[in-house]
Design a protein around this motif. Structure first.
Motif, PDB file in Angstrom:
ATOM      1  N   THR A 432       0.842  -1.203   0.000  1.00  0.00           N
ATOM      2  CA  THR A 432       0.000   0.000   0.000  1.00  0.00           C
ATOM      3  C   THR A 432       0.872   1.247   0.000  1.00  0.00           C
ATOM      4  OG1 THR A 432      -1.795  -1.105   1.177  1.00  0.00           O
ATOM      5  CG2 THR A 432      -1.781   1.296   1.229  1.00  0.00           C
ATOM      6  N   THR A 434       0.694   5.352   0.536  1.00  0.00           N
ATOM      7  CA  THR A 434      -0.156   6.400   1.109  1.00  0.00           C
ATOM      8  C   THR A 434       0.510   7.757   0.946  1.00  0.00           C
ATOM      9  OG1 THR A 434      -1.050   4.860   2.751  1.00  0.00           O
ATOM     10  CG2 THR A 434      -1.342   7.214   3.173  1.00  0.00           C
ATOM     11  N   PHE A 440      -4.583  10.463  -0.251  1.00  0.00           N
ATOM     12  CA  PHE A 440      -5.064   9.286  -0.977  1.00  0.00           C
ATOM     13  C   PHE A 440      -4.096   8.120  -0.739  1.00  0.00           C
ATOM     14  CE2 PHE A 440      -2.025  11.021  -3.979  1.00  0.00           C
ATOM     15  CZ  PHE A 440      -1.414   9.897  -4.513  1.00  0.00           C
ATOM     16  N   SER A 441      -4.561   6.935  -1.062  1.00  0.00           N
ATOM     17  CA  SER A 441      -3.730   5.735  -0.982  1.00  0.00           C
ATOM     18  C   SER A 441      -4.181   4.745  -2.045  1.00  0.00           C
ATOM     19  CB  SER A 441      -3.840   5.088   0.401  1.00  0.00           C
ATOM     20  OG  SER A 441      -5.153   4.610   0.625  1.00  0.00           O
ATOM     21  N   SER A 517     -14.441   6.771  -6.571  1.00  0.00           N
ATOM     22  CA  SER A 517     -14.723   6.738  -5.138  1.00  0.00           C
ATOM     23  C   SER A 517     -15.626   7.917  -4.804  1.00  0.00           C
ATOM     24  CB  SER A 517     -13.433   6.833  -4.326  1.00  0.00           C
ATOM     25  OG  SER A 517     -13.691   6.918  -2.943  1.00  0.00           O
ATOM     26  N   THR A 578      -8.298   0.107  -6.186  1.00  0.00           N
ATOM     27  CA  THR A 578      -7.879   0.142  -4.775  1.00  0.00           C
ATOM     28  C   THR A 578      -7.713   1.565  -4.244  1.00  0.00           C
ATOM     29  OG1 THR A 578      -5.503   0.092  -5.301  1.00  0.00           O
ATOM     30  CG2 THR A 578      -6.647  -2.037  -5.078  1.00  0.00           C
ATOM     31  N   LYS A 580      -8.196   5.013  -2.556  1.00  0.00           N
ATOM     32  CA  LYS A 580      -9.049   5.536  -1.498  1.00  0.00           C
ATOM     33  C   LYS A 580      -8.665   6.989  -1.241  1.00  0.00           C
ATOM     34  CE  LYS A 580      -9.597   1.054   0.818  1.00  0.00           C
ATOM     35  NZ  LYS A 580      -9.370   0.290   2.073  1.00  0.00           N
ATOM     36  N   LYS A 582      -9.302  10.576   1.300  1.00  0.00           N
ATOM     37  CA  LYS A 582      -9.802  11.138   2.554  1.00  0.00           C
ATOM     38  C   LYS A 582     -10.912  12.133   2.253  1.00  0.00           C
ATOM     39  CE  LYS A 582      -5.537  10.748   5.300  1.00  0.00           C
ATOM     40  NZ  LYS A 582      -4.522  11.507   6.077  1.00  0.00           N
ATOM     41  N   GLU A 583     -11.932  12.125   3.082  1.00  0.00           N
ATOM     42  CA  GLU A 583     -13.045  13.059   2.899  1.00  0.00           C
ATOM     43  C   GLU A 583     -12.610  14.482   3.221  1.00  0.00           C
ATOM     44  OE1 GLU A 583     -15.831  12.340   1.568  1.00  0.00           O
ATOM     45  OE2 GLU A 583     -15.422  10.200   1.412  1.00  0.00           O
TER      46      GLU A 583
END
Length: 583
Positions: A432, A434, A440-441, A517, A578, A580, A582-583
């Motif tokens: 992973t 990050t 993001f990651s 996303s 994959t 993702k 952050k909000e």
């Protein structure tokens, strides 16, 4: 003094005494008369010329505001019939709609009713309602004799009047105004109007039986329009139903009149029947068809694109899709031809193929997943009745409409890996990466080496295979402080691109949209051949433009996992899924 002298002498005035004076006075009179005549002539000329050319008069009046015509029908309610492709408006403050099965638009005067619509189980009656709009086939046994009778019968003012009119903006129609004769014994009203307008294979009938509503009826006719089908704006307004398949990672919309049907148990080539829909009904089973509905829509998924075959009618063509060349070939000859599925112009990579016979048609819309692991086959089927007409309720659904609503979603492992959760390409053992600064990651295969990269326009990371024998997978992010759209951002870069280098950004017009996303939508372009680049994803997040570029390969190299082939495209798709944020 002269007169005084005469009088003093006591002599009477004689004619000779006054003659000189009279001569003098006559000259004066002549002169005066001439002047008077000139004045009279001048005044007469002035009056006469004034009447011929009156001078503009200046009258002070209070200014009035200009009158702007008001469109009284602007706020009327719109009735839209997608089965027979028309729309028309009516005033709900004056008319109430009566809703019954198998009926179209029925209107009655508003009296004490408070609701806009009244629904009944049946509209059976001995006579017709105040205002009705109906549709029939031109070839129908009811419509043709009626018009033939009117065509050859001489108009009689005591029975009916015939005239040509225009309804809506430009639709020609024939209007018949009827007057019931005294001897006639029928439920027909004393006075009525029927208007007929033809379009393609249908005739549209507008009926009025209440003379008090004639003005409103004419206004209603002025709003009539033919409509082929729902517009794309109406689709965006959620007037279509959304079907979302999270397991296999896609969604699309269909007209709300389409209803769910039973699923198929088995399909060839390990296919999965995702959804079956139907639209419309028919009163009897067509002799030459087993179809009982006007439309059938079948959505099927084939988890292994390499083994999938598109089969024409039994004994006909069989095609397969080559994921490297992105072309369709004949299964037996390995050749391509004009009969193979044709690529659409839509940003979503898709192909169309039509098959069937004289009575029934199957229209295939074939959409490969960007990973080229599976393919979706959307089949729109319809048949004609024994007279060659569409069945009742037919909806003219097109591939362009379906594609305008279709999108791929982040897929589950079973979908992106061809349905086998135990494949070695599972992402569970991946590393992973990050980026805390950008929030993001993402995950990536452990055999790839991650390094930082930087360019004059962007920065990012590279995912390189051992010994760099293949082009690496790259993630680049551009600064976008003005939050320009992807299209405008690329255009600005091109303005300042003095070196003329290619800019690897996929705009909204160049790629197919895929949900990444939340509300983030990426645009994917598969590229042409996997020689330099295999696929690109571009999306916008906060003040950055991200570009994820797939692996290319050099043909002279060999490897157990050639990243420029289908396996490499699959890895790129899995990395993409994959991500993702952050909000």
């Amino acid at each position: 003094m002269g007169n005084q002298n005469i009088q003093d002498k006591g002599q009477a005035l004689t004619l000779s005494d006054i003659k000189p004076k009279l001569r003098f006075s006559k000259k004066i009179l002549i002169a005066v008369g001439f002047v008077v005549l000139v004045i009279i002539l001048s005044v007469s000329y002035y009056i006469f010329s004034s009447r011929l050319n009156p001078a503009p008069t200046s009258i002070q009046t209070a200014s009035k505001p200009s009158q702007i015509p008001i469109n009284e029908t602007a706020n009327w309610k719109t009735y839209k019939n997608t089965e027979h492709n028309y729309s028309i408006k009516y005033p709900v403050d004056k008319l109430v709609r009566v809703i019954c099965p198998e009926e179209q638009l029925i209107l009655i005067p508003r009296n004490t009713e408070t609701q806009e619509e009244i629904e009944f189980e049946t509209c059976d009656r001995d006579s017709r309602y105040s205002i009705e709009v109906t549709t029939d086939l031109i070839k129908s046994s009811h419509y043709k004799p009626t018009l033939e009778m009117m065509k050859y019968k001489e108009p009689n003012p005591n029975e009916y009047l015939k005239e040509k009119i225009i309804i809506g903006s430009k639709t020609p129609a024939t209007k018949y105004s009827f007057v019931k004769s005294e001897k006639e014994d029928s439920p027909r009203p004393q006075w009525s109007v029927e208007i007929f307008a033809e379009n393609k294979d249908k005739v549209y009938n507008f009926y009025l039986s209440n003379k008090n509503l004639e003005d409103i009826f004419n206004q209603i006719l002025s709003t009539f329009e033919f409509t082929d089908y729902y517009s794309l704006e109406e689709i965006k307004e959620d007037k279509w139903t959304t079907y979302r398949d999270k397991e296999h990672g896609f969604e699309l919309k269909v007209p709300s009149s389409f209803k769910k049907d039973t699923k198929s148990e088995t399909l060839l080539y390990s296919g999965i029947n995702i959804l079956n829909l139907y639209n419309g009904e028919t009163e009897h089973k067509p002799v030459k068809s087993n179809y009982l509905k006007a439309n059938y829509l079948s959505i099927n998924l084939y988890p292994n694109i390499d083994t999938y075959r598109l089969v024409d009618n039994p004994g006909g063509f069989v095609f397969y899709f080559n994921t490297n060349s992105r072309k369709w070939f004949h299964d037996k000859t390995n050749d391509t031809s004009n009969f193979t599925p044709k690529k659409t112009s839509n940003p979503i990579e898709s192909y169309t193929y039509k098959t069937g016979d004289i009575n029934c048609t199957d229209e295939h819309l074939l959409i490969p997943h960007p990973s080229y692991t599976y393919i979706i086959d959307i089949i729109n089927s319809f048949c004609l009745d024994d007279n060659g007409n569409h069945l009742r309720g037919y909806y003219n659904l097109t591939s362009d409409q379906v594609l305008s609503t279709f999108k791929f979603l982040p897929a589950s492992p079973s979908a992106s890996q061809g349905g086998d959760k135990n494949e070695t390409s599972d992402t569970s053992g991946w590393k992973t990466y990050t980026n805390e600064e950008l929030g993001f990651s993402f995950s990536y295969p452990s055999f790839l080496t991650l390094t930082s990269s930087r360019n004059i326009n962007y920065s990012g990371v590279l995912l390189s295979p051992p010994n760099f024998e293949f082009f690496p997978i790259s993630l680049d992010y551009y600064d976008n402080p003005q939050n320009l759209s992807i299209k405008h951002f690329k255009a600005e870069l091109q303005k300042n691109n003095d070196a003329g280098e290619p800019i690897g950004i996929v705009t909204e017009e160049e790629g197919q949209p895929i949900n990444l996303s939340g509300n983030i939508v990426a645009y994917y372009n598969p590229g042409t051949y996997c020689v330099a680049v295999c696929g690109r994803y571009t999306w916008q997040y906060k003040s950055k433009i991200f570009v994820l570029t797939g692996p290319g390969y050099l043909k002279e190299y060999e490897s157990e996992i050639p990243l420029g082939t289908k396996e490499g495209i699959k890895i790129l798709s899995q990395i993409f899924n994959t991500f993702k944020f952050k909000e």
